[in-house]
Design a protein around this motif. Sequence first.
Motif, short mmCIF file in Angstrom:
data_model
loop_
_atom_site.label_atom_id
_atom_site.label_comp_id
_atom_site.label_asym_id
_atom_site.label_seq_id
_atom_site.Cartn_x
_atom_site.Cartn_y
_atom_site.Cartn_z
N ARG A 106 -20.55 4.82 39.84
CA ARG A 106 -21.31 5.80 38.05
C ARG A 106 -22.43 5.38 38.41
N ASP A 107 -23.08 4.50 39.49
CA ASP A 107 -24.83 5.05 39.50
C ASP A 107 -24.93 5.66 40.38
N MET A 108 -24.33 5.48 41.31
CA MET A 108 -24.10 6.87 42.74
C MET A 108 -23.97 8.57 41.81
N HIS A 109 -23.51 8.36 40.57
CA HIS A 109 -23.14 9.26 40.64
C HIS A 109 -24.31 9.70 39.43
N GLU A 136 -14.00 10.72 44.07
CA GLU A 136 -14.45 11.74 44.99
C GLU A 136 -14.63 12.57 44.35
N ASP A 137 -13.37 12.47 42.84
CA ASP A 137 -13.59 13.21 42.47
C ASP A 137 -14.96 13.33 41.22
N LEU A 138 -14.96 12.21 40.62
CA LEU A 138 -16.16 12.03 39.71
C LEU A 138 -16.81 12.79 40.50
N THR A 139 -17.77 12.97 42.13
CA THR A 139 -19.06 13.05 42.18
C THR A 139 -18.94 14.21 43.21
N MET A 140 -17.33 15.03 43.03
CA MET A 140 -17.33 16.08 43.71
C MET A 140 -18.12 17.19 43.38
N ASN A 141 -19.07 17.47 42.34
CA ASN A 141 -20.13 18.70 42.45
C ASN A 141 -21.14 17.98 41.87
N ASN A 142 -21.83 16.87 42.14
CA ASN A 142 -23.01 16.25 43.11
C ASN A 142 -23.69 17.00 43.94
#
Length: 258
Positions: A106-109, A136-142
Amino acid sequence: MLKSLFQKQSKQNNDGIVPIDPNNMPAHVAIIMDGNGRWAKRRGLPRTMGHRAGADVLKKIVIAANDMGIKALTVYGFSTENWKRPEQEVSLLMSLIREYLLGNVRDMHEHNVRIRFIGFIGGLSDELQRIIKDAEDLTMNNTGLTLQLAINYGGRDEIVRAIKDIVADVQTGTIEPGAITEDAISNYLFTKEFSNVDLLIRPSGDYRISNFLLWQLAYAEFWFTDANWPDFTPQILEDAVRAFQQRERRFGGLKTEE
Protein backbone atom coordinates in the motif's frame (compact mmCIF):
# COMPACT_ATOMS: atom_id res chain seq x y z
CA MET A 1 11.57 15.43 -4.57
CA LEU A 2 13.32 14.76 -7.89
CA LYS A 3 13.99 18.49 -8.30
CA SER A 4 15.50 18.72 -4.82
CA LEU A 5 17.70 15.70 -5.57
CA PHE A 6 19.28 17.40 -8.57
CA GLN A 7 19.63 20.69 -6.70
CA LYS A 8 21.51 18.81 -4.00
CA GLN A 9 23.79 17.24 -6.59
CA SER A 10 24.51 20.65 -8.15
CA LYS A 11 25.55 22.06 -4.77
CA GLN A 12 28.01 19.19 -4.40
CA ASN A 13 29.81 19.97 -7.67
CA ASN A 14 32.43 21.96 -5.76
CA ASP A 15 33.32 18.73 -3.97
CA GLY A 16 34.02 17.01 -7.26
CA ILE A 17 30.78 15.01 -7.45
CA VAL A 18 29.39 14.78 -10.96
CA PRO A 19 25.71 15.77 -11.03
CA ILE A 20 23.16 13.27 -12.30
CA ASP A 21 21.83 14.08 -15.76
CA PRO A 22 18.02 13.65 -15.70
CA ASN A 23 18.07 13.31 -19.50
CA ASN A 24 20.41 10.31 -19.44
CA MET A 25 18.82 8.01 -16.90
CA PRO A 26 18.96 4.22 -17.29
CA ALA A 27 15.37 3.26 -18.07
CA HIS A 28 15.69 -0.27 -16.67
CA VAL A 29 17.93 -1.07 -13.71
CA ALA A 30 18.42 -4.60 -12.38
CA ILE A 31 19.87 -5.44 -8.97
CA ILE A 32 21.12 -8.75 -7.58
CA MET A 33 20.40 -8.25 -3.88
CA ASP A 34 23.41 -10.18 -2.59
CA GLY A 35 25.37 -10.25 0.65
CA ASN A 36 22.67 -10.63 3.31
CA GLY A 37 24.33 -13.67 4.85
CA ARG A 38 27.80 -12.11 4.82
CA TRP A 39 26.44 -8.93 6.39
CA ALA A 40 24.95 -10.95 9.25
CA LYS A 41 28.03 -13.13 9.73
CA ARG A 42 30.33 -10.11 10.11
CA ARG A 43 28.08 -8.91 12.93
CA GLY A 44 27.83 -12.28 14.63
CA LEU A 45 24.15 -12.52 13.73
CA PRO A 46 22.16 -15.40 12.22
CA ARG A 47 21.64 -15.29 8.45
CA THR A 48 17.95 -14.65 9.06
CA MET A 49 18.78 -11.20 10.42
CA GLY A 50 20.67 -10.40 7.25
CA HIS A 51 17.68 -11.29 5.10
CA ARG A 52 15.39 -9.15 7.24
CA ALA A 53 17.77 -6.21 6.99
CA GLY A 54 17.93 -6.67 3.23
CA ALA A 55 14.14 -6.61 2.95
CA ASP A 56 14.06 -3.28 4.81
CA VAL A 57 16.58 -1.78 2.38
CA LEU A 58 14.54 -2.70 -0.70
CA LYS A 59 11.72 -0.29 0.14
CA LYS A 60 14.16 2.64 0.42
CA ILE A 61 15.81 1.81 -2.88
CA VAL A 62 12.48 1.45 -4.70
CA ILE A 63 11.39 4.91 -3.53
CA ALA A 64 14.78 6.42 -4.42
CA ALA A 65 14.73 4.87 -7.90
CA ASN A 66 11.21 6.15 -8.44
CA ASP A 67 12.21 9.67 -7.36
CA MET A 68 15.20 9.60 -9.72
CA GLY A 69 12.98 8.87 -12.71
CA ILE A 70 14.04 5.28 -13.37
CA LYS A 71 11.24 3.54 -15.28
CA ALA A 72 11.78 -0.06 -14.19
CA LEU A 73 13.66 -1.77 -11.38
CA THR A 74 14.04 -5.56 -11.45
CA VAL A 75 15.39 -7.20 -8.30
CA TYR A 76 16.45 -10.79 -7.72
CA GLY A 77 14.39 -11.93 -4.74
CA PHE A 78 14.50 -15.73 -4.90
CA SER A 79 16.08 -17.86 -7.62
CA THR A 80 15.17 -21.32 -8.89
CA GLU A 81 18.47 -22.46 -7.35
CA ASN A 82 17.64 -21.06 -3.91
CA TRP A 83 15.40 -24.07 -3.25
CA LYS A 84 18.66 -25.97 -2.62
CA ARG A 85 19.30 -23.97 0.55
CA PRO A 86 18.42 -25.37 4.00
CA GLU A 87 14.68 -25.78 4.47
CA GLN A 88 14.65 -23.35 7.41
CA GLU A 89 16.26 -20.59 5.34
CA VAL A 90 13.93 -21.19 2.38
CA SER A 91 10.95 -20.99 4.72
CA LEU A 92 12.24 -17.72 6.15
CA LEU A 93 12.76 -16.22 2.69
CA MET A 94 9.21 -17.10 1.69
CA SER A 95 7.94 -15.56 4.93
CA LEU A 96 9.93 -12.39 4.28
CA ILE A 97 8.48 -12.06 0.79
CA ARG A 98 5.02 -12.45 2.28
CA GLU A 99 5.74 -9.92 5.05
CA TYR A 100 7.28 -7.43 2.63
CA LEU A 101 4.26 -7.48 0.36
CA LEU A 102 1.68 -7.32 3.14
CA GLY A 103 3.57 -4.53 4.88
CA ASN A 104 4.69 -2.39 1.95
CA VAL A 105 2.39 -2.77 -1.04
CA ARG A 106 0.00 0.00 0.00
CA ASP A 107 2.92 2.33 0.65
CA MET A 108 4.32 1.52 -2.78
CA HIS A 109 0.87 2.15 -4.22
CA GLU A 110 0.81 5.60 -2.62
CA HIS A 111 4.17 6.33 -4.29
CA ASN A 112 2.59 5.43 -7.66
CA VAL A 113 4.81 2.31 -8.01
CA ARG A 114 3.51 -0.54 -10.15
CA ILE A 115 4.43 -4.02 -8.91
CA ARG A 116 4.96 -7.00 -11.19
CA PHE A 117 6.37 -10.46 -10.55
CA ILE A 118 8.55 -12.50 -12.86
CA GLY A 119 9.41 -16.16 -12.50
CA PHE A 120 7.43 -19.37 -12.13
CA ILE A 121 4.85 -18.03 -9.70
CA GLY A 122 2.84 -21.26 -10.03
CA GLY A 123 5.56 -23.01 -8.03
CA LEU A 124 4.83 -20.93 -4.91
CA SER A 125 2.29 -21.57 -2.17
CA ASP A 126 -1.37 -20.78 -2.86
CA GLU A 127 -1.33 -18.10 -0.17
CA LEU A 128 1.70 -16.33 -1.64
CA GLN A 129 0.20 -16.54 -5.13
CA ARG A 130 -2.92 -14.77 -3.84
CA ILE A 131 -0.85 -12.06 -2.16
CA ILE A 132 1.14 -11.58 -5.37
CA LYS A 133 -2.02 -11.27 -7.46
CA ASP A 134 -3.49 -8.76 -5.00
CA ALA A 135 -0.32 -6.63 -5.19
CA GLU A 136 -0.33 -6.66 -8.99
CA ASP A 137 -4.04 -5.87 -9.17
CA LEU A 138 -3.81 -2.99 -6.69
CA THR A 139 -0.93 -1.26 -8.48
CA MET A 140 -1.61 -2.20 -12.11
CA ASN A 141 -2.72 1.30 -13.15
CA ASN A 142 0.11 3.19 -11.45
CA THR A 143 2.34 5.21 -13.76
CA GLY A 144 5.54 5.58 -11.76
CA LEU A 145 8.37 3.08 -11.42
CA THR A 146 7.60 -0.53 -12.34
CA LEU A 147 9.08 -2.82 -9.69
CA GLN A 148 9.66 -6.30 -11.08
CA LEU A 149 10.26 -8.82 -8.30
CA ALA A 150 11.98 -11.96 -9.54
CA ILE A 151 10.62 -14.78 -7.38
CA ASN A 152 11.31 -18.44 -8.19
CA TYR A 153 13.17 -17.05 -11.18
CA GLY A 154 16.03 -18.43 -13.25
CA GLY A 155 17.32 -17.04 -16.53
CA ARG A 156 17.72 -20.46 -18.13
CA ASP A 157 14.33 -21.58 -16.88
CA GLU A 158 12.77 -18.45 -18.38
CA ILE A 159 14.31 -19.14 -21.79
CA VAL A 160 13.28 -22.82 -21.73
CA ARG A 161 9.69 -21.83 -20.92
CA ALA A 162 9.72 -19.25 -23.72
CA ILE A 163 10.97 -21.83 -26.23
CA LYS A 164 8.24 -24.28 -25.21
CA ASP A 165 5.59 -21.59 -25.63
CA ILE A 166 6.94 -20.61 -29.04
CA VAL A 167 6.96 -24.25 -30.20
CA ALA A 168 3.37 -24.68 -29.02
CA ASP A 169 2.28 -21.55 -30.89
CA VAL A 170 4.07 -22.68 -34.06
CA GLN A 171 2.29 -26.03 -33.86
CA THR A 172 -1.11 -24.33 -33.58
CA GLY A 173 -0.32 -21.86 -36.35
CA THR A 174 -0.41 -18.85 -34.02
CA ILE A 175 3.04 -17.83 -35.20
CA GLU A 176 5.03 -18.75 -38.32
CA PRO A 177 8.63 -19.90 -37.88
CA GLY A 178 9.79 -17.02 -40.04
CA ALA A 179 8.23 -14.57 -37.60
CA ILE A 180 10.46 -15.70 -34.72
CA THR A 181 12.65 -12.63 -34.26
CA GLU A 182 14.51 -11.20 -31.26
CA ASP A 183 11.54 -8.94 -30.54
CA ALA A 184 9.16 -11.89 -30.80
CA ILE A 185 11.23 -13.94 -28.35
CA SER A 186 11.35 -10.99 -25.92
CA ASN A 187 7.55 -10.99 -25.88
CA TYR A 188 7.56 -14.59 -24.65
CA LEU A 189 9.79 -13.80 -21.67
CA PHE A 190 8.54 -13.00 -18.16
CA THR A 191 9.77 -9.41 -18.48
CA LYS A 192 7.98 -8.56 -21.77
CA GLU A 193 7.41 -4.82 -21.36
CA PHE A 194 10.87 -4.20 -19.87
CA SER A 195 13.13 -6.74 -21.53
CA ASN A 196 16.32 -4.76 -22.16
CA VAL A 197 18.32 -3.92 -19.04
CA ASP A 198 20.41 -0.74 -19.17
CA LEU A 199 22.27 -1.10 -15.87
CA LEU A 200 22.97 -4.16 -13.72
CA ILE A 201 24.10 -3.54 -10.13
CA ARG A 202 25.62 -6.29 -8.01
CA PRO A 203 26.53 -5.64 -4.36
CA SER A 204 28.74 -7.78 -2.09
CA GLY A 205 31.88 -7.92 -4.22
CA ASP A 206 30.97 -10.85 -6.48
CA TYR A 207 31.42 -10.57 -10.25
CA ARG A 208 28.86 -12.89 -11.79
CA ILE A 209 25.24 -12.69 -12.93
CA SER A 210 24.05 -15.91 -11.24
CA ASN A 211 21.50 -16.98 -13.87
CA PHE A 212 19.73 -13.61 -13.73
CA LEU A 213 18.10 -12.07 -16.83
CA LEU A 214 20.40 -13.86 -19.28
CA TRP A 215 18.61 -12.59 -22.39
CA GLN A 216 17.88 -9.12 -21.05
CA LEU A 217 21.48 -8.33 -20.02
CA ALA A 218 22.90 -8.65 -23.55
CA TYR A 219 23.93 -4.96 -23.75
CA ALA A 220 23.62 -3.87 -20.13
CA GLU A 221 26.30 -1.88 -18.35
CA PHE A 222 27.58 -3.72 -15.24
CA TRP A 223 28.43 -1.96 -11.98
CA PHE A 224 29.78 -3.67 -8.88
CA THR A 225 30.24 -2.61 -5.26
CA ASP A 226 31.74 -4.33 -2.22
CA ALA A 227 28.87 -3.11 -0.04
CA ASN A 228 26.56 -5.90 1.06
CA TRP A 229 22.90 -5.44 0.22
CA PRO A 230 21.79 -4.48 3.79
CA ASP A 231 24.34 -1.61 3.58
CA PHE A 232 23.13 -0.48 0.16
CA THR A 233 21.82 3.11 0.19
CA PRO A 234 20.18 5.57 -2.19
CA GLN A 235 23.57 7.30 -2.38
CA ILE A 236 25.17 4.10 -3.70
CA LEU A 237 22.39 3.87 -6.29
CA GLU A 238 23.22 7.43 -7.33
CA ASP A 239 26.91 6.46 -7.67
CA ALA A 240 25.94 3.60 -9.98
CA VAL A 241 23.78 5.90 -12.12
CA ARG A 242 26.61 8.46 -12.35
CA ALA A 243 28.98 5.72 -13.50
CA PHE A 244 26.42 4.61 -16.10
CA GLN A 245 26.16 8.15 -17.43
CA GLN A 246 29.92 8.36 -17.91
CA ARG A 247 30.00 5.33 -20.21
CA GLU A 248 29.57 5.33 -23.97
CA ARG A 249 27.12 2.61 -25.01
CA ARG A 250 27.93 1.33 -28.50
CA PHE A 251 25.74 -1.80 -28.74
CA GLY A 252 28.38 -3.54 -30.83
CA GLY A 253 29.14 -0.51 -33.02
CA LEU A 254 32.24 1.67 -33.18
CA LYS A 255 33.07 4.52 -30.85
CA THR A 256 31.64 7.82 -32.02
CA GLU A 257 34.35 9.81 -33.77
CA GLU A 258 34.77 13.42 -32.73
